[in-house]
Design a protein around this motif. Structure first.
Motif, mmCIF file in Angstrom:
data_model
loop_
_atom_site.group_PDB
_atom_site.id
_atom_site.type_symbol
_atom_site.label_atom_id
_atom_site.label_comp_id
_atom_site.label_asym_id
_atom_site.label_seq_id
_atom_site.Cartn_x
_atom_site.Cartn_y
_atom_site.Cartn_z
ATOM 1 N N GLY A 1 0.768 -1.241 0.000
ATOM 2 C CA GLY A 1 0.000 0.000 0.000
ATOM 3 C C GLY A 1 0.797 1.288 0.000
ATOM 4 O O GLY A 1 0.288 2.323 -0.399
ATOM 5 N N PRO B 1 5.226 2.875 0.199
ATOM 6 C CA PRO B 1 6.628 2.484 0.310
ATOM 7 C C PRO B 1 6.955 2.209 1.781
ATOM 8 O O PRO B 1 6.430 2.866 2.666
ATOM 9 N N ASP C 1 7.162 -7.319 -0.470
ATOM 10 C CA ASP C 1 6.699 -5.937 -0.554
ATOM 11 C C ASP C 1 5.930 -5.847 -1.864
ATOM 12 O O ASP C 1 6.510 -5.905 -2.944
ATOM 13 N N THR C 2 4.602 -5.760 -1.759
ATOM 14 C CA THR C 2 3.767 -5.901 -2.950
ATOM 15 C C THR C 2 3.251 -4.547 -3.418
ATOM 16 O O THR C 2 2.623 -3.819 -2.657
ATOM 17 N N GLN D 1 -2.516 -1.663 -7.238
ATOM 18 C CA GLN D 1 -3.519 -0.613 -7.072
ATOM 19 C C GLN D 1 -4.929 -1.195 -7.159
ATOM 20 O O GLN D 1 -5.118 -2.269 -7.727
ATOM 21 N N THR D 2 -5.890 -0.409 -6.677
ATOM 22 C CA THR D 2 -7.301 -0.794 -6.753
ATOM 23 C C THR D 2 -7.667 -1.281 -8.157
ATOM 24 O O THR D 2 -8.413 -2.238 -8.326
ATOM 25 N N ASP E 1 2.008 6.134 -11.121
ATOM 26 C CA ASP E 1 3.044 6.139 -10.091
ATOM 27 C C ASP E 1 4.390 6.467 -10.728
ATOM 28 O O ASP E 1 4.682 6.028 -11.840
ATOM 29 N N ARG F 1 2.564 8.552 -6.057
ATOM 30 C CA ARG F 1 1.632 9.032 -7.072
ATOM 31 C C ARG F 1 2.181 10.229 -7.832
ATOM 32 O O ARG F 1 2.841 11.091 -7.257
ATOM 33 N N ARG G 1 -5.984 6.038 -0.610
ATOM 34 C CA ARG G 1 -5.890 7.098 -1.609
ATOM 35 C C ARG G 1 -6.943 8.167 -1.393
ATOM 36 O O ARG G 1 -8.120 7.881 -1.401
#
Ligand code: WTA
Length: 704
Positions: free
Chosen positions: A414, A416, A438-439, A442-443, A539, A554, A565
């Motif tokens: 979600g 960094p 570490d994924t 985005q929605t 991004d 962003r 967001r």
């Protein structure tokens, strides 16, 4: 020893570490996955990347689709004829609730599907087996069909907290092919109402109350505001279904509106024991809408598909979350966000996992709570956001060491994550024995886009890693030239190819879908070749020489607060509803725990005097129109906004002042003097010493 390292990586380093990585991002040392993890991993085959190479696209995704049970197999893996409205697994039919529930019964009938932990610690956890989930989903589906008169293709808005009735309701919708739109429970009634209207829902499903930070919150009153707001927007809600947190007990002061409002436990009675056949849906039928923020004020309803979405979240849950049916998996996120949809509900349940849900806040009644939950349930896969990790680290850096924790795998998602915080997660929470992914995603994406393969790739603190299987990113500069790996330069990250989890469109606004995500780097608007349609993620990113991506944040007017967001335009229009306010500008400021917070600048109408009351009204307007998560760090009343000669507000200048950055050259502004006035107001007489500033803030408001 571990406790020493916890101390050393303690509070002092938090303040500066994030800023430093963005400015002088040094290469972090990579950490190898533990052998114990590799030995049991779902994906340890080094040829996996070859199977998902660009040459094998799109057929490679058959591997994910084959994890599902299809009523009818598809004939076309990817149909690009209406680019960029991709269709996956065309001709295939399936039902999502069948895939997440029914098909597991033969083998796992009495295994826990969901374990729900209420916030009050003296209230026992609820264990819902696959058989029990099956029963509840069927009964709710019967009620939705025969009481609420919902049918395939209708939309329903769900505004609920983290209770098991939420996934039950979602799966009941999926059973009927009804499209759900879950609005985060913490959003205000008004925000919910706007989303009800946009989706065209005539049914709202909500709850009377829930626990948050020790208090029983009255949630029903939000439903009344939501329905009124939707009506103002032209959408009538004729049925409100209200789950009860304590059936039989009064939780809300809001009255029931006769004929419209119903307690679910009461109207469910006649449907007890009923079964509803799952509706066989085309793979490309919409499964749900999930609203998210963008550059302009109106939230976007991201429409996700049935077959492609479920295949993608199931495949990535298996390979990247490494979920086996015997694991106890806890994704500590809210189902009201995309992470919860994909990685609490749909992906894990499609794999017959045991998925843990927690109702409350991480620090209630104290900072040891998450670790007590993990210890008691023997959670071995843990998944949460950097904000939660920062919060737990700050309030209790040694707390995890007091508990018997057994994580084999941990996720961060979600935002960094700072390398310092990553190391605490790794050493203190994971005891150095857990693999971390570490994924980045985005929605709009349905599932992960970048992450290490947990058993195959070394971890690099603060870096989302290589692209996931079947995803082929590229970084472009503003002119469309490729920014090469290892160049040390950042650019706009795009994905060259479609993938099954990508959203299908923005509900009711296909033009905005094309213009926001595909127009920028499209090579030919007439083309039906996917190669001409790179997906523009919004991004900034850079790629290291080893191929790992670092996501910088962003590039549009979106502020990432605690991994959520928030559109600056939405916040600004909330400010403008306060009658005294003439102009409003919202900028991000750094925050030690939440990453970023919104800071509001307003100017007042002529003749209105500045006062703390006006500032408070503005903060409250944001809370009621959007939600408490959006509450600004401060509201600054300024004599005038810094403006260009054409009258445009220079938000970049305000962001610089809020973050103690150099404001740059302001001599060309229409009113350069106001900049120094505002600076003095915010920083005091002496300019604040320049701070290292992360890239997203440095670039904020630069793209006009
Ligand atoms: C940011 C959440 C850095 C990014 C799943 C993205 C991240 C936005 C990461 C999407 C990560 C997400 N590292 N930044 N691992 N993951 N982001 O739609 O700016 O709520 O565009 O989806 O969060 O937020 P969303």
């Amino acid at each position: 020893m571990a406790s020493n390292s916890a101390k050393q990586s303690g509070d002092a380093s938090i303040e500066s570490s994030e800023a430093q990585i963005a400015v002088h991002w040094g290469e972090e040392t990579k950490v190898a996955p533990p052998a114990t993890f590799i030995a049991q991993a779902n994906l340890a085959d080094p040829t996996a990347r070859d199977r998902f190479s660009l040459e094998r696209f799109p057929e490679c995704f058959k591997e994910y689709a084959d994890l599902l049970s299809w009523d009818q197999y598809w004939h076309t893996t990817l149909d690009t004829s209406k680019a960029p409205f991709w269709k996956w697994f065309v001709g295939g039919r399936l039902n999502v609730s069948y895939n997440c529930v029914d098909r597991h019964l033969a083998k796992y009938r009495n295994k826990a599907a969901l374990i729900w932990v209420p916030e009050p610690e003296d209230e026992p956890a609820q264990v819902i087996t696959y058989q029990e989930l099956y029963q509840r989903v069927n009964e709710m589906a019967a009620l939705l069909r025969d009481f609420a008169h919902l049918k395939t293709g209708d939309r329903v808005t769900i505004h609920m907290p983290m209770v098991p009735e939420l996934p039950v309701t979602m799966l009941a919708c999926a059973r009927l092919g009804v499209i759900h739109s879950v609005v985060f429970g913490g959003f205000s009634g008004e925000a919910c109402g706007i989303r009800i209207a946009d989706s065209g829902s005539r049914v709202l499903i909500t709850m009377d109350g829930y626990y948050r930070n020790g208090k029983l919150i009255d949630h029903k009153k939000n439903a009344d505001i939501a329905v009124a707001t939707a009506e103002k927007e032209g959408q009538k809600v004729d049925t409100v279904l209200i789950w009860r947190r304590h059936p039989g007990r009064k939780v809300t002061d809001a009255a029931l509106i006769p004929g419209r409002d119903h307690f679910v436990d009461e109207v469910l009675r006649p449907f007890r024991g009923q079964r509803v056949a799952p509706v066989s849906m085309p793979a490309e039928a919409p499964l749900f809408l999930m609203y998210t923020s963008g550059t302009t004020g109106r939230p976007k309803g991201c429409q996700h598909s049935t077959g492609g979405y479920l295949a993608y979240v199931t495949g990535t849950s298996k390979y990247y979350q490494d979920i086996h049916p015997e694991d106890v998996y806890w994704c500590f996120a809210d189902i009201g966000w995309i992470t919860g949809h994909s990685y609490i509900v749909y992906g894990p349940l499609a794999l017959a996992a045991t998925s843990v849900m927690y109702e409350g806040v991480p620090t209630f009644p104290d900072v040891g709570r998450p670790w007590r939950i993990a210890e008691r349930l023997h959670v071995n896969i843990f998944h949460t956001s950097p904000t939660t990790i920062r919060m737990l680290r700050k309030a209790g850096p040694e707390e995890p060491l007091k508990y018997d924790l057994h994580f084999k795998h941990m996720t961060t998602v979600g935002e960094p994550i700072e390398p310092e915080v990553w190391r605490w997660y790794h050493q203190v929470v994971g005891r150095g024995k857990a693999v971390i992914v570490d994924t980045w995603w985005q929605t709009e994406n349905g599932g992960f886009l970048c992450s290490t393969i947990p058993a195959l790739d070394p971890m690099k603190p603060g870096s989302a890693g290589p692209p996931v299987l079947g995803i082929h990113p590229v970084i472009y500069d503003e002119t469309g030239a490729q920014v090469p790996a290892g160049s040390g330069k950042a650019g706009n990250i795009c994905i060259r190819n479609p993938w099954p989890g990508i959203f299908q469109t923005i509900w009711g606004d296909p033009d905005r879908f094309v213009s926001t995500y595909y127009r920028k780097y499209n090579r030919n608007p007439q083309s039906t070749d996917w190669r001409d349609w790179p997906y523009f993620a919004g991004d900034g990113a850079m790629q290291a020489a080893d191929g790992y991506f670092r996501i910088l944040g962003r590039i549009d007017d979106v502020i990432n607060v605690a991994g959520h967001r928030l559109g600056t335009k939405e916040l600004e229009s909330a400010c403008l509803t306060v009658p005294e306010v003439a102009e409003a500008a919202v900028v991000p400021v750094q925050d030690e725990v939440k990453g970023r917070l919104p800071e509001v600048y307003i100017s007042l109408k002529p003749g209105v005097a500045a006062s703390p009351e006006v500032a408070e009204h503005v903060a409250r307007a944001i809370e009621t129109q959007i939600g408490k998560i959006a509450r600004p760090k401060s509201v600054r009343i300024v004599p005038d906004m810094p403006k260009t000669r054409s009258g445009k507000i220079m938000r970049r200048v305000l962001a610089a002042i809020s973050n103690s950055m150099d404001v740059g050259d302001v001599t060309t502004l229409a009113n350069p003097d106001v900049v120094e006035q505002i600076r003095t107001m915010v920083q005091g007489a002496k300019p604040a010493p320049a701070q290292p500033v992360p890239d997203d803030i440095r670039r904020f408001g630069q793209v006009e």
